[in-house]
Structures are given as structure tokens and as C-alpha cells.
Scaffold this motif. Structure first.
Motif, short mmCIF file in Angstrom:
data_model
loop_
_atom_site.label_atom_id
_atom_site.label_comp_id
_atom_site.label_asym_id
_atom_site.label_seq_id
_atom_site.Cartn_x
_atom_site.Cartn_y
_atom_site.Cartn_z
N GLN A 42 39.87 49.76 34.77
CA GLN A 42 40.36 50.62 33.69
C GLN A 42 40.26 52.10 34.05
N GLN A 43 39.21 52.46 34.80
CA GLN A 43 39.02 53.87 35.12
C GLN A 43 40.00 54.37 36.18
N ASN A 44 40.63 53.45 36.92
CA ASN A 44 41.60 53.84 37.94
C ASN A 44 42.69 52.78 38.03
N PRO A 45 43.56 52.69 37.02
CA PRO A 45 44.53 51.59 36.95
C PRO A 45 45.59 51.64 38.04
N GLN A 46 45.74 52.78 38.75
CA GLN A 46 46.75 52.86 39.79
C GLN A 46 46.37 52.08 41.05
N ALA A 47 45.07 51.90 41.27
CA ALA A 47 44.60 51.23 42.49
C ALA A 47 44.49 49.73 42.26
N GLY A 85 25.13 41.61 31.14
CA GLY A 85 25.21 41.12 29.76
C GLY A 85 26.52 41.44 29.08
N ARG A 86 27.39 42.19 29.74
CA ARG A 86 28.70 42.52 29.18
C ARG A 86 29.79 41.81 29.98
N PRO A 87 30.91 41.45 29.35
CA PRO A 87 32.00 40.80 30.09
C PRO A 87 32.57 41.74 31.15
N LEU A 88 32.79 41.19 32.33
CA LEU A 88 33.40 41.99 33.39
C LEU A 88 34.82 42.39 33.02
N THR A 89 35.45 41.62 32.15
CA THR A 89 36.81 41.96 31.72
C THR A 89 36.86 43.30 30.99
N GLY A 90 35.74 43.74 30.43
CA GLY A 90 35.72 45.03 29.74
C GLY A 90 35.95 46.20 30.66
N PHE A 91 35.76 46.01 31.98
CA PHE A 91 35.96 47.09 32.93
C PHE A 91 37.36 47.04 33.55
N LEU A 92 38.16 46.04 33.16
CA LEU A 92 39.49 45.86 33.75
C LEU A 92 40.57 46.44 32.85
N ALA A 93 41.72 46.72 33.45
CA ALA A 93 42.88 47.12 32.66
C ALA A 93 43.22 46.00 31.68
N HIS A 94 43.71 46.38 30.52
CA HIS A 94 43.93 45.42 29.45
C HIS A 94 44.85 44.27 29.88
N ALA A 95 45.87 44.58 30.68
CA ALA A 95 46.84 43.55 31.06
C ALA A 95 46.25 42.49 31.98
N ASP A 96 45.14 42.81 32.65
CA ASP A 96 44.55 41.86 33.62
C ASP A 96 43.47 40.98 33.01
N ARG A 146 34.87 25.49 35.95
CA ARG A 146 35.09 24.06 35.66
C ARG A 146 35.14 23.22 36.93
N GLY A 147 35.07 23.87 38.09
CA GLY A 147 35.10 23.13 39.34
C GLY A 147 36.48 22.87 39.86
N GLU A 148 37.46 23.70 39.51
CA GLU A 148 38.83 23.49 39.94
C GLU A 148 39.16 24.21 41.23
N GLY A 149 38.14 24.70 41.94
CA GLY A 149 38.38 25.32 43.23
C GLY A 149 38.37 26.84 43.18
N ASP A 150 38.31 27.45 44.36
CA ASP A 150 38.28 28.90 44.46
C ASP A 150 39.63 29.49 44.06
N ARG A 151 39.58 30.72 43.59
CA ARG A 151 40.79 31.40 43.15
C ARG A 151 40.79 32.84 43.68
N GLY A 152 41.94 33.47 43.60
CA GLY A 152 42.07 34.88 43.96
C GLY A 152 43.17 35.51 43.15
N LEU A 153 43.00 36.75 42.75
CA LEU A 153 44.04 37.46 42.01
C LEU A 153 43.84 38.96 42.17
N THR A 154 44.88 39.70 41.85
CA THR A 154 44.84 41.16 41.92
C THR A 154 44.61 41.73 40.53
N ILE A 155 43.68 42.67 40.42
CA ILE A 155 43.33 43.28 39.15
C ILE A 155 43.34 44.79 39.31
N HIS A 156 43.10 45.49 38.19
CA HIS A 156 43.03 46.95 38.19
C HIS A 156 41.87 47.37 37.30
#
Length: 377
Positions: A155-160, A119-130, A143-153
Motif C-alpha cells: 500500500q505504501q508503494n503501489p507502483q512497485a 497479530g495483524r493481517p498481512l493483507t492490511g499492508f497490501l493494495a486494496h485490489a490485491d 488447506r494443503g493444496e500446494g505452493d502458490r505464487g502471485l504478484t502483489i503491491h
């Protein structure tokens, strides 16, 4: 199938004969008894033959539907079990990045309980910049624009660095596309089969253990203060809670009582003049407080962009600017889900102090329920 076709043909013949009987109403009166006899015969045929056949056919169809529904339920249970036991950390989110489901491996990987994350946004667990990039990619997949991939961090361990793979799913009962999020350490791009997800996350170090112990001490101190508060005065538990949180947990603590028309009960901060001006502010002029009081949802802001999120103080200066705020935690005081909001706690951290973490937000969420129960005594 042959029985169904035979029943359909017999029913069509019956309808045609009834139509002929209706047309026979214009025959001479002396011939009407024969028409009446034929009509009675057709009615008897319908009662004796057609109606029982329809009942048997409907029962057979219902049994088939029941068997199909039962099979669907079993398949759904199997898929849920596979999802939960999958050794890879995965999450299901909607187009707004709100968590629908989190499997066991993902809770271990992120350190967040399923009940708290759902019930909470997954973005709340990410580093602010991501957050913006992740939200945009999830929306594109939805929206159906295909699979995607990206690197995130996290918030509790932003170095990894964490590699995420996003793919769209359309469950049968859903109207909109759901996005499946696969999390794994960035490196070779995948987890080795059989590798324990628990081992892929570093063992909590001394600093993390110390922070966890400090949070537990804070929760214990809060419980003792609330248990010692006198009954019948809703404002006293709120004031005690503000004193416990000030300094140890936050640089500023603002406590408002009520929901429909909040009343400022306490303001604790470092600058006496600013404390007086913020204390004189009408809580109804603070958008974040009003939203928490009405919606009953906590808010965590790191480096908030909108200086007017908490309105202006009595001097006309934005509260976030006046208090030099770098992190905000605004939590409604609700005894239990679905019950009325008793008040709102707003906490600030200023420059030079780390932003509130998700673990700290979760601890305050627990304490907020205890405060609300104490206020309701």
C-alpha cells in the motif's frame, strides 16, 4: 534396553507369583503360615529389588526426556535465529493471513515494525485490489493444496510489483498449517545472492520524508494538547484530540467516550447539517464502533463496501454515504494492552483525499494510547 527387558520379565514373574498366592487363600488353615511367609518374601523382594529398579529406570527416562527437550529448545532457538537473519524478506502467517512472525529483512522491505505487524493481517499492508487474491491463495496453501505464487503491491508503494511465494509448513507444536511468505521484487523472480535487501528498497524520496515529518509534527502537537488538558474531565482530552486531528489528518472526526455504553463526545466535519445528524446518532448503532470498543482492535477500511458499517445517522442515511467516505480509520483508546477501553476515535477521509496509509494508522495507534492515558488522569 537389555536392562529394561530384564526388569519387564522380572516384574511379570512377580505378578504371576502374586496371583498364585492369591489363589492359595483357600488352602487349609494349618498350611496358611507357609503361604503367609511366601507373601512376606514377595513383598520384601518388591521393596528391595523391584522398586529401586523402577526408580532408576524412571530417572534414566526422565534424564533422556530432559536431554531431548533441551536439544529441541536449542534447535528451535537456532531455527528462530536463522529465520530472523535470513537475507530474504519472509513472514509466517496463519490460514487467515494474520502475521505470526516477520524477520528483519521483511521489516526493512515493508517498512513495518515487527511488533506492529504481529497479530495483524498481512493483507492490511497490501493494495486494496490485491487483498482478496492474496487471502484466497494463503487459505489454499493452508488447506494443503500446494505452493502458490502471485504478484502483489504494498500500500505504501503501489507502483512497485512484488512477487510472493507461498509454501505450507507444519511446525511440531502447531495444530494447523502455517504459511511461509517470501517477498521479493518482481522481475527475474529472485534476489541475487548477497544483494542487500535494504538496497532493493528505494531510498525514501522527498515526498515520503515530508509525510513522515508531518506525522511527527502531528504527534508532537497532540502531545502538547493532551498535556495541557485539565485532569478529572475524561471528555476534554478527547475533544482536544478531535480538534487536532480534524483538517490536518482527517476530513471527519467522531469521538466516543466509554466502551460498555459509548457516548458521543464530539463530531467534527465539513457539513453542519450532517455533523448534527451524526452527532445525534447512538454510537451503539454503529457496528464498527461497537466492535472496536469491545475487541480493542483498530480497523482500517479503504473504499468500504458495506455502507452500513457505521450505521445510520439521525436522518436515516448511512453515515458512510452521508459523509462521502472513501477511507475509514477506527481506533480504540486503550492505555496499554489488556487494560479497559476508554473510548473510540473514528476518522473519515472523503473523495479527493488519499486513503489512510499503514504509516498513518500506526501513528494514530501511538496517539490513541496517549489520549487514553490523558482521559484516565
Amino acid at each position: 534396553m537389555p536392562q529394561t527387558e530384564e526388569f519387564g520379565e522380572e516384574l511379570s514373574d512377580f505378578v504371576r507369583r502374586v496371583a498364585e498366592l492369591k489363589a492359595a487363600r483357600s488352602v487349609p488353615a494349618d498350611e496358611l503360615p507357609a503361604v503367609l511367609d511366601a507373601a512376606l518374601f514377595e513383598l520384601e523382594h518388591a521393596v528391595r529389588e523391584l522398586w529401586p529398579q523402577e526408580g532408576r529406570r524412571a530417572a534414566g527416562s526422565g534424564a533422556g526426556t530432559s536431554r531431548s527437550a533441551s536439544a529441541d529448545r536449542q534447535e528451535q532457538q537456532l531455527l528462530r535465529a536463522v529465520f530472523q537473519r535470513l537475507p530474504l524478506p519472509v513472514a509466517l502467517v496463519d490460514r487467515e493471513s494474520v502475521v505470526r512472525r516477520l524477520n528483519f529483512a521483511a521489516t526493512t522491505f515493508t517498512g513495518v515494525r515487527t511488533g506492529y505487524a504481529t497479530g495483524r493481517p498481512l493483507t492490511g499492508f497490501l493494495a486494496h485490489a490485491d487483498r482478496a487474491a492474496f487471502r484466497s491463495q494463503v487459505a489454499a496453501v493452508a488447506r494443503g493444496e500446494g505452493d502458490r505464487g502471485l504478484t502483489i503491491h504494498l500500500q505504501q508503494n503501489p507502483q512497485a510489483s512484488i512477487r510472493t511465494t507461498l509454501t505450507g509448513l507444519r511446525p511440531g507444536s502447531e495444530r494447523h498449517t502455517t504459511v511461509l511468505v517470501l517477498l521479493h521484487p518482481d522481475g527475474d523472480g529472485s534476489l541475487v545472492p548477497g544483494q542487500s535487501v535494504r538496497r532493493s528498497v528505494s531510498v525514501p524520496d522527498l515526498a515520503e520524508t515530508t509525510r513522515h515529518t508531518a506525522l511527527m509534527d502531528l504527534v508532537d502537537l497532540m502531545a502538547r494538547e493532551l498535556l495541557g488538558a485539565p485532569a478529572g474531565d475524561p471528555a476534554e482530552p478527547l475533544r482536544r484530540a478531535a480538534r487536532v486531528l480534524h483538517g490536518r489528518f482527517a476530513d471527519w472526526v467522531i469521538a466516543d467516550r466509554g466502551a460498555a455504553r459509548p457516548v458521543r463526545a464530539a463530531v467534527l466535519g465539513a457539513d453542519e447539517a450532517a455533523v448534527a445528524d451524526i452527532a445525534a446518532q447512538d454510537p451503539a448503532a454503529s457496528p464498527l464502533v461497537v466492535e472496536a470498543a469491545r475487541g480493542g482492535s483498530p480497523a482500517l477500511l479503504v473504499r468500504p463496501e458495506d455502507p452500513g458499517a457505521l450505521g445510520d445517522d439521525a436522518s436515516g442515511a448511512p453515515v458512510l454515504v452521508r459523509a462521502d467516505v472513501t477511507s475509514v480509520l477506527c481506533v480504540p483508546l486503550v492505555p496499554a494492552p489488556g487494560e479497559p477501553v476508554q473510548g473510540v476515535l473514528t476518522l473519515f477521509r472523503s473523495a479527493g483525499r488519499p486513503a489512510f496509509s499503514m504509516a498513518e494508522a500506526q501513528a494514530l495507534d501511538v496517539m490513541s494510547r496517549h489520549i487514553a492515558l490523558a482521559m484516565r488522569r
